[in-house]
Design an enzyme around this catalytic site. Sequence first.
Site, mmCIF file in Angstrom:
data_model
loop_
_atom_site.group_PDB
_atom_site.id
_atom_site.type_symbol
_atom_site.label_atom_id
_atom_site.label_comp_id
_atom_site.label_asym_id
_atom_site.label_seq_id
_atom_site.Cartn_x
_atom_site.Cartn_y
_atom_site.Cartn_z
ATOM 1 C CG ASP A 147 -2.067 -0.910 1.165
ATOM 2 O OD1 ASP A 147 -2.105 -1.735 0.242
ATOM 3 O OD2 ASP A 147 -2.943 -0.835 2.047
ATOM 4 C CG HIS A 161 2.500 0.189 4.256
ATOM 5 N ND1 HIS A 161 2.249 -0.658 5.324
ATOM 6 C CD2 HIS A 161 1.357 0.902 4.056
ATOM 7 C CE1 HIS A 161 1.013 -0.464 5.753
ATOM 8 N NE2 HIS A 161 0.443 0.470 5.004
#
Length: 271
Positions: A74, A219
């Site tokens: 993400d 991430h």
Amino acid sequence: MKDKRPIAPGEILGVICGVAAAGIFFIHPYLSVIPLSAFVAVCLAAAFFPGNCLFLPVIRRGRRDTNGVAITFDDGPDPRTTPFLMDLLARFGVHATFFIPGKNALAHPGLVSSILDAGHAVGNHTFAHDVLVMLKSQKNLAREIDDAQKVLGNFGVTPLTFRPPAGVVNPKLGAILKSREMVCIHYTRRGPDMGNRRIRGLSGKILAKIRPGDIVLLHDCCPQSANFSVDTWLAEIEQILSGLPQKGLRAVPLAELIERPVMRESEPPPA
């Protein structure tokens, strides 16, 4: 005949609480607020528990009768981290899914193109990545999703998957996604890494509990933190990828794990 929208569990719970409140009202009016208050409390709490299906269908994992897990990232892409990550993924032969905010795609179009050219998939992560977007109007939420779709469409793909910022959902999201032929993707395994603010020991936390069918949340952004080290972060990701075979698991594309497309190819708009 147009398909009817599935009834969400939250709608059923609302009816039950409403009927209960009506029945209690004739016994003791003041006590009728109890089931209504309970419904409001459940709805407020459910919004902040990633993967709950109270408001809409949510995909949190794939099939359990497999040795596959899906790796997702993400909040990128970021030129300080994503290129090094892609080299690492290529070395392990892993195809990941990147949930990208539209503003980041605008800022780093070359990285998005590289992600797609390398065989990875991309999903919608709203345009601005506003963690409070689910507390705003339905119009605002729809615009955030549509704006991100438009930006990512410039790369010749249409995302069919959406991951909400911070994992927060609301009752408005289901209808918005359904009308756009999209599904909500959450996860079953994460550090948590707090957006790469806490990366030490990340691999150990994930590998200790990872199970077949898990969707892993990571991430690929570089936080504004003096303690963040790209080398340390890459080492943690590498340990995750190298540790999966030791668990009898393998990293597979998200589309394979959930048995549905993550995105579809489309013609980019003319220049």
